[in-house]
Scaffold this motif. Structure first.
Motif, PDB file in Angstrom:
ATOM      1  N   GLU A   1     137.555 -19.129  56.693  1.00  0.00           N
ATOM      2  CA  GLU A   1     137.848 -20.143  56.013  1.00  0.00           C
ATOM      3  C   GLU A   1     137.072 -21.472  56.078  1.00  0.00           C
ATOM      4  OE1 GLU A   1     141.959 -20.276  56.477  1.00  0.00           O
ATOM      5  OE2 GLU A   1     142.540 -18.526  55.339  1.00  0.00           O
ATOM      6  N   GLN A   2     136.874 -21.722  57.393  1.00  0.00           N
ATOM      7  CA  GLN A   2     136.186 -23.188  57.583  1.00  0.00           C
ATOM      8  C   GLN A   2     134.595 -22.971  57.650  1.00  0.00           C
ATOM      9  OE1 GLN A   2     136.886 -24.973  61.615  1.00  0.00           O
ATOM     10  NE2 GLN A   2     139.064 -24.366  61.781  1.00  0.00           N
ATOM     11  N   VAL A   3     134.147 -21.927  57.773  1.00  0.00           N
ATOM     12  CA  VAL A   3     132.504 -21.788  57.489  1.00  0.00           C
ATOM     13  C   VAL A   3     131.987 -21.174  56.013  1.00  0.00           C
ATOM     14  CG1 VAL A   3     132.152 -21.516  60.117  1.00  0.00           C
ATOM     15  CG2 VAL A   3     132.273 -19.374  58.492  1.00  0.00           C
ATOM     16  N   GLY A   4     133.103 -20.652  55.469  1.00  0.00           N
ATOM     17  CA  GLY A   4     132.801 -20.040  53.911  1.00  0.00           C
ATOM     18  C   GLY A   4     132.012 -18.654  54.187  1.00  0.00           C
ATOM     19  N   ILE A   5     132.463 -17.783  55.126  1.00  0.00           N
ATOM     20  CA  ILE A   5     131.726 -16.648  55.296  1.00  0.00           C
ATOM     21  C   ILE A   5     132.879 -15.582  55.125  1.00  0.00           C
ATOM     22  CG2 ILE A   5     130.300 -15.197  56.629  1.00  0.00           C
ATOM     23  CD1 ILE A   5     129.151 -17.576  57.974  1.00  0.00           C
ATOM     24  N   THR A   6     132.446 -14.623  54.469  1.00  0.00           N
ATOM     25  CA  THR A   6     133.510 -13.406  54.199  1.00  0.00           C
ATOM     26  C   THR A   6     134.144 -13.020  55.538  1.00  0.00           C
ATOM     27  OG1 THR A   6     132.094 -11.777  54.118  1.00  0.00           O
ATOM     28  CG2 THR A   6     132.729 -12.932  51.848  1.00  0.00           C
TER      29      THR A   6
ATOM     30  N   ASP B 159     124.460 -22.412  62.531  1.00  0.00           N
ATOM     31  CA  ASP B 159     124.767 -23.515  62.583  1.00  0.00           C
ATOM     32  C   ASP B 159     126.438 -23.790  62.216  1.00  0.00           C
ATOM     33  OD1 ASP B 159     124.057 -26.458  62.610  1.00  0.00           O
ATOM     34  OD2 ASP B 159     124.539 -26.460  60.226  1.00  0.00           O
ATOM     35  N   ARG B 160     126.784 -23.252  61.130  1.00  0.00           N
ATOM     36  CA  ARG B 160     128.158 -23.522  60.619  1.00  0.00           C
ATOM     37  C   ARG B 160     129.167 -22.965  61.476  1.00  0.00           C
ATOM     38  NH1 ARG B 160     128.127 -20.822  54.693  1.00  0.00           N
ATOM     39  NH2 ARG B 160     126.834 -22.075  53.613  1.00  0.00           N
ATOM     40  N   ILE B 161     128.879 -21.837  62.209  1.00  0.00           N
ATOM     41  CA  ILE B 161     129.620 -21.121  63.139  1.00  0.00           C
ATOM     42  C   ILE B 161     129.879 -21.941  64.540  1.00  0.00           C
ATOM     43  CG2 ILE B 161     130.039 -19.333  65.127  1.00  0.00           C
ATOM     44  CD1 ILE B 161     128.979 -17.577  62.665  1.00  0.00           C
ATOM     45  N   CYS B 162     128.700 -22.447  64.755  1.00  0.00           N
ATOM     46  CA  CYS B 162     128.818 -23.670  65.971  1.00  0.00           C
ATOM     47  C   CYS B 162     129.532 -24.728  65.769  1.00  0.00           C
ATOM     48  CB  CYS B 162     127.216 -23.779  66.399  1.00  0.00           C
ATOM     49  SG  CYS B 162     126.470 -22.619  67.243  1.00  0.00           S
ATOM     50  N   LYS B 163     129.307 -25.305  64.412  1.00  0.00           N
ATOM     51  CA  LYS B 163     129.857 -26.578  63.895  1.00  0.00           C
ATOM     52  C   LYS B 163     131.324 -26.309  64.249  1.00  0.00           C
ATOM     53  CE  LYS B 163     127.421 -28.668  61.013  1.00  0.00           C
ATOM     54  NZ  LYS B 163     126.554 -28.901  59.885  1.00  0.00           N
ATOM     55  N   ALA B 164     131.941 -25.360  63.381  1.00  0.00           N
ATOM     56  CA  ALA B 164     133.440 -24.823  63.424  1.00  0.00           C
ATOM     57  C   ALA B 164     133.924 -24.720  64.906  1.00  0.00           C
ATOM     58  CB  ALA B 164     133.769 -23.632  62.705  1.00  0.00           C
ATOM     59  N   LEU B 165     133.241 -24.068  65.775  1.00  0.00           N
ATOM     60  CA  LEU B 165     133.629 -23.681  67.113  1.00  0.00           C
ATOM     61  C   LEU B 165     133.420 -24.948  68.131  1.00  0.00           C
ATOM     62  CD1 LEU B 165     132.700 -20.014  67.206  1.00  0.00           C
ATOM     63  CD2 LEU B 165     134.955 -20.958  66.814  1.00  0.00           C
ATOM     64  N   GLN B 166     132.576 -25.905  67.659  1.00  0.00           N
ATOM     65  CA  GLN B 166     132.165 -26.835  68.541  1.00  0.00           C
ATOM     66  C   GLN B 166     131.457 -26.100  69.691  1.00  0.00           C
ATOM     67  OE1 GLN B 166     132.455 -30.576  67.960  1.00  0.00           O
ATOM     68  NE2 GLN B 166     132.488 -29.295  66.074  1.00  0.00           N
TER      69      GLN B 166
ATOM     70  N   MET C   3     141.114 -19.515  67.972  1.00  0.00           N
ATOM     71  CA  MET C   3     140.963 -19.368  66.601  1.00  0.00           C
ATOM     72  C   MET C   3     140.802 -18.095  66.266  1.00  0.00           C
ATOM     73  SD  MET C   3     137.909 -21.134  64.327  1.00  0.00           S
ATOM     74  CE  MET C   3     138.367 -22.706  64.749  1.00  0.00           C
ATOM     75  N   SER C   4     141.386 -17.719  65.237  1.00  0.00           N
ATOM     76  CA  SER C   4     141.407 -16.169  64.594  1.00  0.00           C
ATOM     77  C   SER C   4     139.966 -16.005  63.649  1.00  0.00           C
ATOM     78  CB  SER C   4     142.572 -15.909  63.621  1.00  0.00           C
ATOM     79  OG  SER C   4     142.505 -16.643  62.496  1.00  0.00           O
ATOM     80  N   LEU C   5     139.715 -15.014  63.531  1.00  0.00           N
ATOM     81  CA  LEU C   5     138.604 -14.703  62.647  1.00  0.00           C
ATOM     82  C   LEU C   5     138.617 -15.183  61.232  1.00  0.00           C
ATOM     83  CD1 LEU C   5     135.774 -13.415  63.067  1.00  0.00           C
ATOM     84  CD2 LEU C   5     136.610 -11.343  62.400  1.00  0.00           C
ATOM     85  N   THR C   6     139.901 -15.273  60.559  1.00  0.00           N
ATOM     86  CA  THR C   6     140.345 -15.640  59.301  1.00  0.00           C
ATOM     87  C   THR C   6     140.353 -16.942  59.363  1.00  0.00           C
ATOM     88  OG1 THR C   6     141.957 -13.409  59.125  1.00  0.00           O
ATOM     89  CG2 THR C   6     142.351 -15.623  57.826  1.00  0.00           C
ATOM     90  N   GLU C   7     140.749 -17.713  60.271  1.00  0.00           N
ATOM     91  CA  GLU C   7     140.590 -19.071  60.392  1.00  0.00           C
ATOM     92  C   GLU C   7     139.030 -19.705  60.215  1.00  0.00           C
ATOM     93  OE1 GLU C   7     143.976 -21.247  62.930  1.00  0.00           O
ATOM     94  OE2 GLU C   7     142.873 -19.808  63.961  1.00  0.00           O
ATOM     95  N   LEU C   8     138.213 -19.073  61.188  1.00  0.00           N
ATOM     96  CA  LEU C   8     136.750 -19.258  61.138  1.00  0.00           C
ATOM     97  C   LEU C   8     136.052 -19.184  59.725  1.00  0.00           C
ATOM     98  CD1 LEU C   8     134.349 -20.242  62.667  1.00  0.00           C
ATOM     99  CD2 LEU C   8     134.087 -17.628  63.472  1.00  0.00           C
TER     100      LEU C   8
END
Length: 71
Positions: free
Chosen positions: A22-27, A48-55, A15-20
């Motif tokens: 977009e998924q977590v809503g962090i700039t 929490d958001r990062i862990c959720k997105a990256l499982q 996953m790219s930083l850009t994709e992450l």
């Protein structure tokens, strides 16, 4: 010192930083600061958001390393 291994998890998840961002809503800028180890703090909500997105678990992202002056 606590080291953030976001780059490792991104590579494992292909996953790219850009994709992450977009998924977590962090700039992208704030995630970049986190990824490059320049962050002074991380909100638990952000973690929490990062862990959720990256499982992954928080321990997959955070690692403690001894400073050079530690014995």
């Amino acid at each position: 010192m606590i080291v953030i291994r976001l780059d490792v998890m991104l590579a494992r998840r292909k996953m790219s930083l850009t994709e992450l961002s977009e998924q977590v809503g962090i700039t992208l800028a704030n995630l970049s600061i986190l990824k490059n180890g320049r962050a002074k703090a991380v909100k638990l909500e952000t973690l929490d958001r990062i862990c959720k997105a990256l499982q992954c678990q928080p321990g997959d992202l955070l690692e403690w390393e001894a400073d050079g002056d530690e014995t």
